[in-house]
Design an enzyme around this catalytic site. Structure first.
Site, PDB file in Angstrom:
ATOM      1  CB  CYS A 117      -0.878   0.026   1.251  1.00 55.46           C
ATOM      2  SG  CYS A 117      -1.875  -1.439   1.461  1.00 55.46           S
ATOM      3  NE  ARG A 160       4.675   1.712  -1.283  1.00 57.41           N
ATOM      4  CZ  ARG A 160       5.353   1.819  -0.133  1.00 57.41           C
ATOM      5  NH1 ARG A 160       6.543   2.367  -0.146  1.00 57.41           N
ATOM      6  NH2 ARG A 160       4.861   1.392   0.996  1.00 57.41           N
ATOM      7  CD1 TRP A 198      -0.310  -5.947  -3.175  1.00 57.58           C
ATOM      8  CD2 TRP A 198       0.131  -6.565  -1.067  1.00 57.58           C
ATOM      9  NE1 TRP A 198       0.338  -7.155  -3.215  1.00 57.58           N
ATOM     10  CE2 TRP A 198       0.615  -7.565  -1.942  1.00 57.58           C
ATOM     11  CE3 TRP A 198       0.301  -6.750   0.285  1.00 57.58           C
ATOM     12  CZ2 TRP A 198       1.262  -8.716  -1.502  1.00 57.58           C
ATOM     13  CZ3 TRP A 198       0.936  -7.888   0.737  1.00 57.58           C
ATOM     14  CH2 TRP A 198       1.404  -8.862  -0.143  1.00 57.58           C
ATOM     15  CG  ASN A 242       0.080   2.173   3.720  1.00 55.97           C
ATOM     16  OD1 ASN A 242      -0.938   2.109   3.033  1.00 55.97           O
ATOM     17  ND2 ASN A 242       1.224   2.692   3.269  1.00 55.97           N
ATOM     18  N   GLY A 243      -1.138  -0.946   6.829  1.00 55.87           N
ATOM     19  CA  GLY A 243      -0.894  -1.740   8.038  1.00 55.87           C
ATOM     20  C   GLY A 243      -2.065  -2.657   8.323  1.00 55.87           C
ATOM     21  CD  GLU A 248      18.342 -13.011  -5.733  1.00 56.96           C
ATOM     22  OE1 GLU A 248      17.643 -13.416  -4.773  1.00 56.96           O
ATOM     23  OE2 GLU A 248      18.019 -12.055  -6.455  1.00 56.96           O
ATOM     24  CE  LYS A 305      16.247 -11.107  -8.277  1.00 60.73           C
ATOM     25  NZ  LYS A 305      15.455 -10.821  -7.109  1.00 60.73           N
ATOM     26  CD  GLU A 324      11.539 -11.652  -7.358  1.00 61.71           C
ATOM     27  OE1 GLU A 324      10.680 -11.183  -6.619  1.00 61.71           O
ATOM     28  OE2 GLU A 324      12.756 -11.467  -7.173  1.00 61.71           O
ATOM     29  CG  HIS A 326      22.507 -36.560  -0.727  1.00 60.77           C
ATOM     30  ND1 HIS A 326      22.965 -37.748  -0.225  1.00 60.77           N
ATOM     31  CD2 HIS A 326      23.597 -35.759  -0.829  1.00 60.77           C
ATOM     32  CE1 HIS A 326      24.269 -37.679  -0.011  1.00 60.77           C
ATOM     33  NE2 HIS A 326      24.678 -36.475  -0.361  1.00 60.77           N
ATOM     34  CE  LYS A 328      12.243  -2.826  -4.517  1.00 60.86           C
ATOM     35  NZ  LYS A 328      13.122  -3.846  -5.133  1.00 60.86           N
TER      36      LYS A 328
HETATM   37  C1  AGP Z   1      13.324  -9.695  -4.151  1.00 58.15           C
HETATM   38  O1  AGP Z   1      13.411  -9.765  -5.582  1.00 58.15           O
HETATM   39  C2  AGP Z   1      11.920  -9.638  -3.665  1.00 58.15           C
HETATM   40  N1  AGP Z   1      11.247  -8.517  -4.206  1.00 58.15           N
HETATM   41  C3  AGP Z   1      11.795  -9.831  -2.175  1.00 58.15           C
HETATM   42  O2  AGP Z   1      12.216 -11.135  -1.905  1.00 58.15           O
HETATM   43  C4  AGP Z   1      12.591  -8.875  -1.257  1.00 58.15           C
HETATM   44  O3  AGP Z   1      13.968  -9.137  -1.374  1.00 58.15           O
HETATM   45  C5  AGP Z   1      12.163  -9.146   0.200  1.00 58.15           C
HETATM   46  O4  AGP Z   1      10.791  -8.841   0.304  1.00 58.15           O
HETATM   47  C6  AGP Z   1      12.948  -8.331   1.225  1.00 58.15           C
HETATM   48  O5  AGP Z   1      12.749  -6.963   1.003  1.00 58.15           O
HETATM   49  P1  AGP Z   1      13.737  -5.919   1.740  1.00 58.15           P
HETATM   50  O6  AGP Z   1      15.113  -6.188   1.230  1.00 58.15           O
HETATM   51  O7  AGP Z   1      13.223  -4.570   1.340  1.00 58.15           O
HETATM   52  O8  AGP Z   1      13.626  -6.169   3.209  1.00 58.15           O
END
Ligand code: AGP
Length: 625
Positions: free
Chosen positions: A2, A27, A74, A102-103, A497, A501, A504, A520, A620
């Protein structure tokens, strides 16, 4: 996640609101709305879906107002419908309250039950609407708007960033925060509220960061901050360094590609003034507060989420070599609930791009609580320190740690994190140098690491200049529905990672394993319809890596290999081979290999036509649990 934007400027606020909501689209959200106030009327317009829906409605009705609030939602409580979109409105005898939030309000059900017995009627399924009604009830009891907000929020459990309007006070806007960021923007003739400073960039660079349990009373050009005991609070006004062009695409088709290509400059920015070659050390001013703790340092506990967690995992391999200290890395969402044991003499390290991730903020607080050993208090007057590796200046995490390293990677707009990962690994190398060289890391190794870091920007550029090599490979990768990443040692978290990537941004199902673990179990998956992406640059484990390649090849697996430039022997296993500069040592290999994987994920996503910068279901900064 949000987004909130608000403005009171005595003239016309609609452009500020629309501009602010556009700036926060990155975001992630699924509905949006605005409320505007002027002397004789208040207007609330909201729409489900993307901002274009709201903008079309605003173009049609062209509402005006001297004060206004906007929100991109969101969905948490209730589906992303127009009725659940913010602002939420509640009437009282004299007027109406409009509110964005927000929250999460944890005790909203009991509060709502009480309001229902008072005959209040609700339109939405949200927790937020409860707050609007509570404030309306407080106003009908004769409380001033600020006092009404204060008394209501003392009843609330949970997290909030709020912007509130009252139709009877058209030149006034109230903000409040607990556990979710809210920034006050100060200008001569206007006051702004924003959950993200990019929303008000260009209107002011004078920012005040509210602390938890504070309320701000805004009028055109002036503001007052109080705490929940109604005591006036004074805050420093910070000047934002952010520039407008930093949050624009600057000719790139997507923010994701722009940020991948921004890495050479980002690396230069994070290294600037922090390395001393002749002594093989780093100097991080943000660690000054914890350096007296070094004699008692027995280990490091790292907590983070998502990509930041994987950066921490890479760091654990490198930090243990540099400091000869045990480094434990935990998902923040697990750490906060597992009753963790935090031994005395442990340095806490929190890694976060946004500095607002709810799980990471909670884990930070748990690290502090469990690291606060009484005997440590007696022995040296304090508990375990916690440092933060954070990108957003003034963020909640950055303001709660005992010290740390700002990443200086510049704003990261694309939901998928790329340059922040690179900066987070580098920040850990800098921390490792500063600690390690105060322990047993020899000057020669320190100088080797400093040289490797200085060489990094040009080496990343060399990879970026060959993007076409990986774009061709990505076209083939995009045709697979299942991909497995394999790596050893510090390249195993890079495999993790790389899988994150790819999945996502392209929605391809991807998993990652330590290459030595293949036998294994995971090798059961190996076959013609599983693509294996293998990370094996030349290093101490190279020969072991080659035997893994043989295992995959022998079972008819298809391979993409990220190795070392010039290693033509890898062609024995695949035609799809790219390489990192041969001179890169283990200290920087994870970063360089990962740049290839970032490009691979990007081009595969483009090929599959996904929403590259705002992938479905993602946000984000995940500021709620
Ligand atoms: C990464 O590509 C993602 N968007 C997500 O995993 C992100 O790294 C995670 O939410 C942590 O966010 P931050 O680094 O702002 O704490």
């Amino acid at each position: 996640m949000c987004g909130i934007v608000g403005c009171v400027n005595g003239s016309s606020v609609l452009p500020v609101l629309v501009d602010g909501l556009k700036r926060m689209e990155y975001r992630g959200y699924d509905s949006a709305g605005v409320a505007l106030l002027r002397a004789d009327r208040s207007t609330v317009i909201k729409r489900a879906g993307k901002l274009v829906e709201l903008a079309a409605a605003l173009d049609e009705s062209k509402p005006t107002g001297a004060a206004g609030i906007g929100h991109s939602r969101w969905a948490t409580h209730g589906p992303p419908t127009e009725v659940n979109a913010h602002p939420h409105v509640a009437s009282w005898a004299g007027g109406s309250i409009a509110l964005v939030h927000n929250g999460i309000i944890e005790n909203y059900a009991e509060l709502k039950a009480g309001l229902l017995t008072q005959g209040r009627t609700f339109l939405s399924e949200t927790d937020t609407e409860v707050l609007a009604h509570l404030i309306a009830v407080a106003r009908s009891e004769g409380k001033d708007l600020l006092e009404a907000v204060r008394t209501v929020l003392t009843q609330v459990r949970g997290t909030f960033a709020l912007a509130i309007l009252d139709s009877t006070e058209p030149g006034r806007m109230i903000g409040a925060r607990r556990g979710s960021p809210l920034i006050v923007g100060v200008a001569n003739d206007a006051i702004y509220l924003a959950s993200d400073q990019t929303a008000i960039l260009g209107h002011t660079d004078q920012l005040v960061f509210l602390d938890d349990d504070e309320i701000v009373d805004c009028r055109s050009g002036t503001y007052t901050v109080i705490d929940f005991e109604a005591s006036v609070q004074r805050h420093e006004v910070h000047r934002s360094e952010l520039q407008l062009e930093e949050i624009q695409k600057s000719g790139f088709p997507h923010f994701l590609l722009k940020e991948i290509h921004a890495q050479p400059e980002a690396v230069r920015d994070i290294l600037r003034g922090r390395l001393i070659l002749e002594d093989g050390i780093s100097h991080l001013g943000g660690l000054d507060t914890i350096m007296p703790f070094l004699p008692w340092l027995d280990g490091i506990d790292t907590v983070a989420c998502g990509t930041s967690y994987y950066a921490g995992l890479v760091g654990s391999y490198l930090l243990e070599r540099m400091t000869e200290l045990p480094v434990h890395v935990a998902f923040a969402s697990e750490f906060r609930y597992r009753s963790p044991v935090v031994a005395k003499g442990t340095l806490g390290m929190v890694i976060s791009q946004s500095g607002e991730t709810a799980d990471t903020l909670a884990a930070l607080r748990e690290l502090k609580r469990r690291g606060n050993h009484p005997q440590e208090q007696r022995r040296r007057g304090g508990g375990n320190p916690v440092i933060g590796l954070v990108n957003v200046v003034g963020s909640s995490i950055a303001r709660e740690v005992d010290g740390g390293v700002y990443l200086h990677a510049g704003p990261e707009i694309s939901v998928a994190s790329t340059k922040a990962f690179t900066a987070q690994v580098i920040a850990q190398l800098l921390v490792g140098l500063q600690i390690g060289r105060n322990r047993r890391l020899p000057i020669t190794e320190g100088q080797h690491i400093v040289r490797a870091l200085h060489a990094l920007p040009d080496q990343i550029q060399r990879i970026l200049d060959r993007s076409a090599d990986i774009e061709a490979i990505a076209d083939r990768v995009a045709g697979y529905d299942h991909v497995m990443f394999l790596g050893r040692d510090a390249l195993y978290p890079v495999a993790l990672e790389g899988a994150l990537k790819l999945k996502e941004v392209s929605y391809i199902q991807a998993e990652a394993h330590a290459a030595g673990e293949m036998k294994h179990g995971p090798i059961a998956l190996t076959g013609p319809d599983l693509l294996t992406i293998y990370l094996c640059p030349k290093n101490d484990l190279y020969e072991k890596a080659r035997s893994n390649l043989q295992e995959v090849k022998a079972r008819g697996g298809t391979l993409v290999i990220v190795g070392t430039e010039g290693d033509t022997s890898l062609r024995e296993f695949s035609d799809d081979v790219v390489g990192i500069p041969a001179e890169a040592p283990i200290w920087t290999q994870p970063i360089l290999v990962n740049v290839w994987l970032q490009l691979l994920a990007y081009y595969a996503a483009v090929k599959r036509g996904t929403d590259v910068d705002q992938p479905r279901n993602l946000a984000k900064s995940v500021t709620v649990e």
